[in-house]
Design a protein around this motif. Structure first.
Motif, PDB file in Angstrom:
ATOM      1  N   UNK A 103       0.827  -1.208   0.000  1.00 19.04           N
ATOM      2  CA  UNK A 103       0.000   0.000   0.000  1.00 19.04           C
ATOM      3  C   UNK A 103       0.863   1.260   0.000  1.00 19.04           C
ATOM      4  N   UNK A 104       1.914   1.256   0.823  1.00 13.99           N
ATOM      5  CA  UNK A 104       2.810   2.406   0.888  1.00 13.99           C
ATOM      6  C   UNK A 104       3.582   2.563  -0.412  1.00 13.99           C
ATOM      7  N   UNK A 105       3.995   1.455  -1.007  1.00 11.59           N
ATOM      8  CA  UNK A 105       4.740   1.512  -2.262  1.00 11.59           C
ATOM      9  C   UNK A 105       3.879   2.086  -3.394  1.00 11.59           C
ATOM     10  N   UNK A 106       2.616   1.739  -3.408  1.00 16.71           N
ATOM     11  CA  UNK A 106       1.707   2.250  -4.442  1.00 16.71           C
ATOM     12  C   UNK A 106       1.562   3.763  -4.334  1.00 16.71           C
ATOM     13  N   UNK A 107       1.575   4.289  -3.111  1.00 17.01           N
ATOM     14  CA  UNK A 107       1.495   5.744  -2.921  1.00 17.01           C
ATOM     15  C   UNK A 107       2.728   6.433  -3.490  1.00 17.01           C
ATOM     16  N   UNK A 108       3.890   5.825  -3.256  1.00 15.22           N
ATOM     17  CA  UNK A 108       5.137   6.381  -3.785  1.00 15.22           C
ATOM     18  C   UNK A 108       5.119   6.383  -5.309  1.00 15.22           C
ATOM     19  N   UNK A 109       4.691   5.266  -5.890  1.00 14.65           N
ATOM     20  CA  UNK A 109       4.618   5.149  -7.346  1.00 14.65           C
ATOM     21  C   UNK A 109       3.663   6.193  -7.926  1.00 14.65           C
ATOM     22  N   UNK A 110       2.529   6.385  -7.260  1.00 19.27           N
ATOM     23  CA  UNK A 110       1.556   7.376  -7.727  1.00 19.27           C
ATOM     24  C   UNK A 110       2.165   8.776  -7.741  1.00 19.27           C
ATOM     25  N   UNK A 111       2.914   9.122  -6.706  1.00 17.11           N
ATOM     26  CA  UNK A 111       3.527  10.446  -6.639  1.00 17.11           C
ATOM     27  C   UNK A 111       4.602  10.602  -7.713  1.00 17.11           C
ATOM     28  N   UNK A 112       5.365   9.557  -7.964  1.00 18.48           N
ATOM     29  CA  UNK A 112       6.371   9.616  -9.032  1.00 18.48           C
ATOM     30  C   UNK A 112       5.696   9.913 -10.365  1.00 18.48           C
ATOM     31  N   UNK A 113       4.599   9.240 -10.627  1.00 12.75           N
ATOM     32  CA  UNK A 113       3.886   9.443 -11.894  1.00 12.75           C
ATOM     33  C   UNK A 113       3.310  10.861 -11.983  1.00 12.75           C
ATOM     34  N   UNK A 114       2.783  11.371 -10.882  1.00 15.63           N
ATOM     35  CA  UNK A 114       2.251  12.732 -10.881  1.00 15.63           C
ATOM     36  C   UNK A 114       3.352  13.750 -11.159  1.00 15.63           C
ATOM     37  N   UNK A 115       4.511  13.557 -10.529  1.00 12.05           N
ATOM     38  CA  UNK A 115       5.624  14.483 -10.735  1.00 12.05           C
ATOM     39  C   UNK A 115       6.124  14.424 -12.174  1.00 12.05           C
ATOM     40  N   UNK A 116       6.228  13.214 -12.710  1.00 10.45           N
ATOM     41  CA  UNK A 116       6.676  13.072 -14.094  1.00 10.45           C
ATOM     42  C   UNK A 116       5.692  13.733 -15.056  1.00 10.45           C
ATOM     43  N   UNK A 117       4.404  13.498 -14.834  1.00 11.93           N
ATOM     44  CA  UNK A 117       3.381  14.098 -15.698  1.00 11.93           C
ATOM     45  C   UNK A 117       3.437  15.619 -15.660  1.00 11.93           C
ATOM     46  N   UNK A 118       3.868  16.180 -14.520  1.00 14.25           N
ATOM     47  CA  UNK A 118       3.908  17.630 -14.363  1.00 14.25           C
ATOM     48  C   UNK A 118       5.199  18.248 -14.910  1.00 14.25           C
ATOM     49  N   UNK A 119       6.107  17.417 -15.399  1.00 18.74           N
ATOM     50  CA  UNK A 119       7.328  17.945 -15.996  1.00 18.74           C
ATOM     51  C   UNK A 119       8.516  18.042 -15.064  1.00 18.74           C
ATOM     52  N   UNK A 120       8.477  17.341 -13.937  1.00 17.81           N
ATOM     53  CA  UNK A 120       9.617  17.350 -13.021  1.00 17.81           C
ATOM     54  C   UNK A 120      10.794  16.612 -13.677  1.00 17.81           C
ATOM     55  N   UNK A 121      11.973  17.225 -13.604  1.00 20.65           N
ATOM     56  CA  UNK A 121      13.143  16.648 -14.255  1.00 20.65           C
ATOM     57  C   UNK A 121      14.152  16.039 -13.301  1.00 20.65           C
ATOM     58  N   UNK A 122      13.830  16.020 -11.998  1.00 20.62           N
ATOM     59  CA  UNK A 122      14.760  15.458 -11.013  1.00 20.62           C
ATOM     60  C   UNK A 122      13.973  14.891  -9.838  1.00 20.62           C
ATOM     61  N   UNK A 123      14.459  13.791  -9.288  1.00 23.90           N
ATOM     62  CA  UNK A 123      13.806  13.133  -8.151  1.00 23.90           C
ATOM     63  C   UNK A 123      14.877  12.667  -7.170  1.00 23.90           C
ATOM     64  N   UNK A 124      14.708  13.028  -5.915  1.00 22.25           N
ATOM     65  CA  UNK A 124      15.589  12.538  -4.851  1.00 22.25           C
ATOM     66  C   UNK A 124      14.876  11.421  -4.097  1.00 22.25           C
ATOM     67  N   UNK A 125      15.274  10.194  -4.375  1.00 23.30           N
ATOM     68  CA  UNK A 125      14.674   9.029  -3.710  1.00 23.30           C
ATOM     69  C   UNK A 125      15.298   8.894  -2.324  1.00 23.30           C
ATOM     70  N   UNK A 126      14.464   8.835  -1.308  1.00 25.88           N
ATOM     71  CA  UNK A 126      14.955   8.788   0.070  1.00 25.88           C
ATOM     72  C   UNK A 126      14.298   7.636   0.823  1.00 25.88           C
ATOM     73  N   UNK A 127      14.871   6.463   0.682  1.00 21.85           N
ATOM     74  CA  UNK A 127      14.376   5.290   1.404  1.00 21.85           C
ATOM     75  C   UNK A 127      15.232   5.003   2.637  1.00 21.85           C
ATOM     76  N   UNK A 128      15.961   6.041   3.095  1.00 19.61           N
ATOM     77  CA  UNK A 128      16.881   5.852   4.221  1.00 19.61           C
ATOM     78  C   UNK A 128      16.173   5.522   5.526  1.00 19.61           C
ATOM     79  N   UNK A 129      14.893   5.868   5.633  1.00 21.67           N
ATOM     80  CA  UNK A 129      14.142   5.535   6.843  1.00 21.67           C
ATOM     81  C   UNK A 129      13.976   4.029   7.020  1.00 21.67           C
ATOM     82  N   UNK A 130      14.129   3.283   5.928  1.00 21.04           N
ATOM     83  CA  UNK A 130      13.910   1.837   5.972  1.00 21.04           C
ATOM     84  C   UNK A 130      15.203   1.050   6.170  1.00 21.04           C
ATOM     85  N   UNK A 131      16.309   1.757   6.399  1.00 22.66           N
ATOM     86  CA  UNK A 131      17.565   1.076   6.699  1.00 22.66           C
ATOM     87  C   UNK A 131      17.453   0.389   8.060  1.00 22.66           C
ATOM     88  N   UNK A 132      17.938  -0.836   8.133  1.00 25.70           N
ATOM     89  CA  UNK A 132      17.855  -1.612   9.376  1.00 25.70           C
ATOM     90  C   UNK A 132      19.253  -1.753   9.989  1.00 25.70           C
TER      91      UNK A 132
END
Length: 457
Positions: A103-132
């Protein structure tokens, strides 16, 4: 009109290959975005700045009520209104997940698609919270961060068209000081951690592509991309780029300030910038607006290719010009909207310090409608701040340098906002755009001065 949506990917490749010393500022615009951006574009023109970024973090999209399509629309409108000509680079900052559930992954994917559709040319992926950090060994600790960063990198590569999206990854949850003990003596966000993450991420991207080319099934999770997108990805994988950027803590914390001494701060920036350079990557520094302006020249000396993120400064300038009756009302509005959020704070001062950013979304319409005379003073203060930042970072008169890179083929593309995507836009985008347009109309009715340049259609 001379305005183009672009990406930092090509520019960063040129800066790294030609060993050009440059720190690129990325501005998080949360408050009165149209006015803040017009002040920025004016400063860019006045100082002849070659490269800068407009960004918004995933969390900011929520509490400022600025979905990607609105943010892009405001940026383009502000550029045209101010007479700016050149590239606009939009960046999605701190793309995060609270957990690794589908469910959480689908939200991330949705936001990526929205940003791409809007013309965003850069994305900072931050999955550091999930480091164990309970696991033994850096590779094992970074496993989830590496895997998800690789997944989302492939998704972005499948979506992009003529222009490569600039993608960054992060280690060490930004906000802590380097050396925080997580467990078993692990140093959070260390140079060693940066190297392991960056190496393992590119290794995983290559392994995933190899499996996909061999026709293996179930290589990627079903929530990530369609079979059509996988096919598109494989058609272009011959020139596949991975990450161009990496971020790690330097001793600043969002909402807190600088947590270590100035010499330690400069030393940390120097070591991590050098490590990034050795990885052939740009070093990204978050929460840089919390750093004393006197440190900026020191950062310029020790960083070859860098990117600094600034945001709180401009929000505070806007707040100084917002009428008292609006500022005094926000706590009540926050209590009505999210009463539970006030719980858990040791003092009222601590609550205000951490949560005042929510004024931007809660009282958005009222802020847009403040008196034009107040806005004029605010824009003047913002312009002064932007100019000082550009000068401190040695970015004045860098326009010709960036123009030269474009002539050599670095960063010469243009991103188009995807047509026919209106049905996929979330309702919040439409609603907030109504507020934005109402704000523009209010401003245009009151502003008598002509734009900096005449635009004819």
């Amino acid at each position: 009109f001379g305005v183009r949506l672009n990406s930092t990917q090509g520019f960063y490749q040129g800066i790294l290959e030609k060993k050009i010393k440059m720190i690129v500022p990325a501005f998080n615009v949360r408050s009165l975005s149209f006015d803040t951006m017009t002040s920025l574009f004016k400063a860019v023109r006045d100082e002849k700045v070659g490269l800068f970024i407009l960004e918004i973090a995933q969390s900011e999209i929520g509490y400022t009520k600025q979905p990607p399509m609105e943010y892009a629309t405001v940026a383009i409108a502000a550029a045209l209104y101010s007479g700016y000509e050149g590239d606009i680079i939009l960046q999605l900052d701190h793309l995060q997940a609270g957990n690794n559930s589908e469910e959480e992954m689908k939200k991330v994917v949705q936001l990526i698609r929205q940003a791409y559709d809007a013309g965003f040319g850069a994305v900072d992926i931050d999955m550091s919270k999930l480091v164990n950090y309970r696991k033994q060994g850096l590779s094992q600790q970074q496993e989830e961060n590496v895997k998800l960063t690789a997944y989302f990198t492939l998704l972005l590569r499948s979506l992009e068209d003529k222009v490569r999206i600039a993608i960054g990854g992060e280690v060490g949850e930004i906000g802590g000081t380097e050396g925080d003990e997580a467990s078993e003596g692990a140093e959070v966000g260390s140079v060693q951690e940066m190297g392991v993450f960056y190496r393992d991420c590119h290794k995983m991207i290559a392994e995933l592509l190899k499996k996909l080319k061999a026709g293996q099934k179930d290589v990627l999770p079903a929530w990530l991309m369609s079979q059509k997108e996988i096919k598109r990805l494989l058609e272009k994988s011959g020139s596949m780029e991975g990450l161009i950027k990496i971020a790690a803590p330097i001793g600043t914390a969002h909402g807190e300030g600088v947590l270590i001494s100035v010499p330690a701060l400069v030393d940390t920036i120097a070591r991590k910038a050098k490590a990034s350079q050795e990885m052939d990557a740009v070093f990204a520094v978050h929460a840089f607006s919390l750093v004393n302006r006197q440190v900026y020249p020191e950062a310029v000396k020790v960083v070859d290719a860098g990117e600094v993120h600034l945001g709180t400064l401009f929000q505070d300038i806007v707040y100084k010009h917002v009428p008292k009756e609006i500022m005094d009302n926000w706590e009540f509005e926050l209590m009505k909207a999210e009463g539970k959020r006030m719980q858990g704070y040791a003092s009222r001062e601590d609550f205000i310090k951490k949560e005042k950013k929510r004024i931007n979304g809660l009282l958005k319409e009222r802020m847009w409608g403040i008196d034009e005379k107040l806005k004029e003073k605010m824009r003047a203060d913002l312009h002064k701040e932007f100019v000082e930042i550009f000068r401190a970072l040695k970015l004045s008169n860098t326009g010709e340098l960036i123009k030269g890179l474009k002539e050599e083929g670095y960063g010469s593309g243009e991103i188009e906002i995807r047509e026919g995507r209106e049905k996929t836009a979330v309702p919040e985008t439409r609603n907030s755009l109504k507020t934005t347009i109402a704000g523009w109309l209010n401003s245009f009715k009151k502003v008598k001065a002509a734009p900096a340049k005449t635009v004819t259609a």
